[in-house]
Design an enzyme around this catalytic site. Structure first.
Site, PDB file in Angstrom:
ATOM      1  CG  PHE A 268      29.390  10.923 -37.016  1.00  0.00           C
ATOM      2  CD1 PHE A 268      29.480  11.474 -35.753  1.00  0.00           C
ATOM      3  CD2 PHE A 268      29.619  11.744 -38.101  1.00  0.00           C
ATOM      4  CE1 PHE A 268      29.774  12.820 -35.574  1.00  0.00           C
ATOM      5  CE2 PHE A 268      29.918  13.090 -37.937  1.00  0.00           C
ATOM      6  CZ  PHE A 268      29.992  13.629 -36.662  1.00  0.00           C
ATOM      7  CE  LYS A 661      31.400  27.317 -27.014  1.00  0.00           C
ATOM      8  NZ  LYS A 661      32.185  28.583 -27.053  1.00  0.00           N
ATOM      9  N   GLY A 732      28.106  11.156 -26.899  1.00  0.00           N
ATOM     10  CA  GLY A 732      27.899  11.348 -28.332  1.00  0.00           C
ATOM     11  C   GLY A 732      26.643  10.707 -28.864  1.00  0.00           C
ATOM     12  CD  GLU A 733      27.721   5.850 -30.534  1.00  0.00           C
ATOM     13  OE1 GLU A 733      27.612   5.010 -31.439  1.00  0.00           O
ATOM     14  OE2 GLU A 733      28.528   5.746 -29.599  1.00  0.00           O
TER      15      GLU A 733
END
Length: 767
Positions: A268, A661, A732-733
């Site tokens: 991350f 998913k 993601g972010e």
């Protein structure tokens, strides 16, 4: 790679195995390996099989960290450490191997660019807990014990730590960093418009230091072959980035170093740059001509970077009916003495809402601390927080529902330069998120609902993040038995890269998913960028699709060249690849199995490669971003100040979703981190020592299972062919941006108490 990543795995698709399409729900291909322990991480590879060649076992290195914050090393006393059984060497700046010029090869040499810290470079101490020595021994236990016996004598100097202590001396960032855009020039006259406005608010915002705490500790295992070749298993977000770093610093050719990262237990942002255990492990291996492993402790995970401490001032002004008239957003953040670490903090305030007067400012303060580093949604996680809390405050000032205020000021084009958006379905995020949450039942006034001892509040916020695409290569190989192996030096930090890339390839080639494997995590594979910025699917995924498209065209040409070709006059557009066959679209009985095609062509494999280069001339004409709307419910015990986040709805517009998913898992995980940012996470420093004190998971608080309740993720339909040929953006972010603000706003709605800093601890709620 077959010893690390089996070429074929049996996936667990929710709808069963077989032909799958992008946009469906598919369980992780690598899931079984992870839960059964078959997956091996950087600290789990041994020199087995090489012991006879190099006539030694794997050595272990333990780092010794400085006990002062600023000054110089006067001398070392390593006698007691070297006297311990099993200890091989204590490496310091005095006896380390000769390396190429640090100034030449460290600066701007890694992604992201800058001037990375140089371990064991000289006697200077530039931050507390800086690595000053590496103890190498036959066993980890011996190295750890000996490390405690190393005595370092220092000449200490006065240090400066703590951003809020030095806000009076900020400076503009110097130099350049890829991915960083300085604030644009002022639009209109923000200060005058603020002064003249009917309704205005002003506030200061503060976000404390946060540290990455992925489950996997940073580690490097360097396995040295008899011929001197180094195979390095590194915890990194780019095997090729680490290989480039090692080869340049130590003067090694590409053929002498291979870096692998088949599995990464979370990163991350912490793994964008090589961390100091990597060069230390390589130093020891080169010096001793042995295989060496160096693993950081959990405490050392707090010594090499963090989300920067940031102070912000934000001023908003509007007409009485809620039309924005002025936005002024200033931020000051910390950086180290040896480089200017920069983030995009304030620019988001010039992108989200229509306004004729906008002024943005961003400055840094140099401190005697380690450089900050990118941490999930760097800059946006706290920059958007300030904007969205301010917008909530303004909504009460003008007497308008917070969502209605955002819709009233919705930007149809980028406010600063009037560029169009590649796609923007933020209105749909607002609408679908509000409906799912039940926002229309929200009372406008704070302190309107109490259940038992808890006040109940609803809050919302907007999220925004860049939709990035970089460059990448991919290779696609069809084998005679019908197996497809696609490769790129990509990384999977737990986001589902293995599964998503295999799905893209399987759909493009018309193959069952269980016949497709995606290989990643090896520096010898086709070039791929670092896994960062939520860009991997748009980048590597597009390269994978491109390689498969080229492969299909090559296979079609082979089929046309067969003596009894079923496609003597067909064009490529006339055929389709389905169920392991290439066949005519109109006459589906006419075709040939791919395995039979390779057999007839008397070849065991057909390979194609593809280079994905972003169309910058086209992309720069648009603003490319992902958006979200976050709605949350909190329950606040006013007497104790405890806050429970009981419901979150996150509606996200991020282009085409390849795997619903894994994408939903990313967003829900990011929401958890947003809750942690809002209520729990902060690293506390003793400024007398210049040292972070709660450097462990017992005292550095993160959200745990009991803190997390209902999280509902909605993906708004969107297809962005400007950002990528797949129509996909990153997911993601965006999941963390806006979460802390929505929680802060819900706390105000519950209690009438406005808190502008994070984390929002019980003492702030009670005061």
């Amino acid at each position: 790679m077959t010893d690390l990543i089996p070429e074929l795995r049996t996936p667990t698709a929710d709808a069963g195995t077989g032909h799958v399409k992008t946009g469906t729900s598919v369980s992780r291909i690598d899931g079984r390996d992870k839960v059964t322990g078959a997956a091996r991480y950087a600290a789990e590879f041994a020199a087995d099989g090489l012991a006879n060649e190099v006539a030694n076992e794997l050595l272990h290195g333990v780092v010794v960290n400085s006990s002062i914050t600023k000054g110089r090393i006067v001398s070392f006393d390593t006698s007691a450490a070297l006297a311990q059984p099993g200890v091989i060497e204590v490496i310091t700046y005095l006896n380390r191997p000769k390396m190429r010029s640090f100034d030449l090869f460290y600066k701007d040499m890694t992604a992201p660019g800058g001037a990375p810290f140089r371990p064991l470079y000289d006697e200077q101490i530039v931050s507390n807990a800086q690595p000053v020595a590496l103890v190498v021994a036959e066993t980890f236990e011996a190295a750890r014990h000996a490390a405690a016996l190393v005595i370092v004598h220092y000449e200490e100097e006065a240090h400066e730590t703590g951003l809020l202590n030095y806000l009076s001396r900020p400076h503009k960032p110097k130099g350049f960093k890829a991915g960083y855009s300085p604030p644009p020039d002022e639009k209109g006259h923000a200060e005058q418009a603020w002064q003249d406005a009917d309704c205005k608010i002003e506030g200061e915002y503060y976000s404390g230091v946060e540290h990455h705490n992925p489950l996997e500790l940073f580690a490097s295992t360097v396995i040295r072959s008899a011929d001197g070749h180094l195979t390095i298993y590194d915890k990194t977000q780019s095997s090729q980035n680490s290989r480039w770093y090692v080869s340049r610093v130590f003067g090694l050719s590409r053929s002498e170093v291979t870096v692998r990262n088949p599995y990464v237990g979370g990163a991350f942002g912490a793994g964008l740059r090589p961390q100091y255990q990597l060069p230390l492990a390589v130093m020891a291996s080169l010096m001793l001509q042995r295989s060496v492993r160096v693993v950081m402790t959990r405490q050392q995970m707090f010594t090499f970077g963090h989300r920067p401490e940031t102070w912000q001032r934000l001023k908003l002004a509007a007409s009485r009916d809620g039309v924005l008239q002025s936005i002024a957003h200033d931020a000051v953040a910390e950086t180290s003495r040896f480089e200017d670490y920069v983030e995009v903090v304030v620019n988001w305030s010039g992108q989200l809402y229509a306004c004729e007067n906008i002024r943005l400012g961003y400055q840094l303060v140099d401190l005697d601390q380690f450089s900050p580093m990118d941490m999930r949604a760097p800059g946006a996680a706290h920059g958007v927080h300030a904007l969205e809390v301010a917008m909530d405050e303004l909504s009460y000032q003008v007497g308008i529902d917070p969502l209605a205020l955002r819709l009233k000021n919705y930007a149809e084009s980028n406010p600063m330069d009037d560029l169009p958006y590649s796609t923007k379905e933020l209105r749909a995020c607002y609408a679908q998120g509000a409906e799912r949450f039940g926002w229309n039942a929200r009372p406008l006034a704070p302190r309107s609902r109490k259940e038992g001892t808890e006040w109940v509040g609803w809050g919302m916020a907007t999220g925004i993040w860049d939709a990035m695409q970089m460059f990448a290569r991919a290779s696609a190989v069809l084998h005679a038995d019908g197996r497809l192996v696609v490769s790129s030096a990509a990384t999977d930090i737990g986001t589902g890269t293995y599964t998503v890339m295999a799905t893209i390839a399987a759909e493009e080639m018309g193959l069952p998913l269980e016949h497709v494997a995606f290989q990643l995590g090896d520096s010898t594979l086709p070039v791929a960028p670092i896994e960062g910025g939520s860009s991997h699917v748009a980048t590597v995924g597009s390269a994978v699709q491109g390689a498969c498209e080229k492969l299909k065209k090559t296979l079609f040409k082979l089929a046309k060249q067969l003596p009894d070709s079923p496609f003597p006059k067909a064009r490529f557009a006339d055929v389709e690849f389905v169920d392991g066959h290439v066949r005519l679209r109109r006459t589906q009985e006419t075709g040939i199995a791919l395995a039979a095609l390779l057999k007839a062509a008397e070849t065991s494999r057909v390979e194609e490669k593809y280079l994905l280069l972003p169309n910058m001339l086209k992309q720069k004409k648009y603003v490319r971003a992902v958006h979200s709307a976050v709605f949350c419910e909190v329950r606040v015990d006013e007497e104790f100040g405890t806050v429970r986040v009981t419901r979150v709805v996150s509606a996200v517009a991020a282009g085409r979703i390849i795997n619903t998913k894994t994408a939903a898992s990313q967003v829900s995980g990011a929401v958890v981190w947003g809750i942690s940012q809002a209520l729990h996470e902060e690293t506390q420093m003793d400024h007398a020592l210049g040292r972070f004190m709660n450097h462990n998971l017992g005292e550095y608080h993160v959200a745990v299972n009991a803190d997390i309740h209902d999280i509902d993720v909605i993906f708004v339909q969107e297809d962005d062919r400007i950002v990528s040929r797949l129509g996909a953006k990153g997911v993601g972010e965006i999941g963390i941006v806006g979460v802390a603000a929505a929680i802060s706003n819900a706390i105000y709605h519950a209690t009438g108490k406005r808190v502008r800093s994070t984390p929002i601890t019980p003492d702030k709620v009670m005061c």
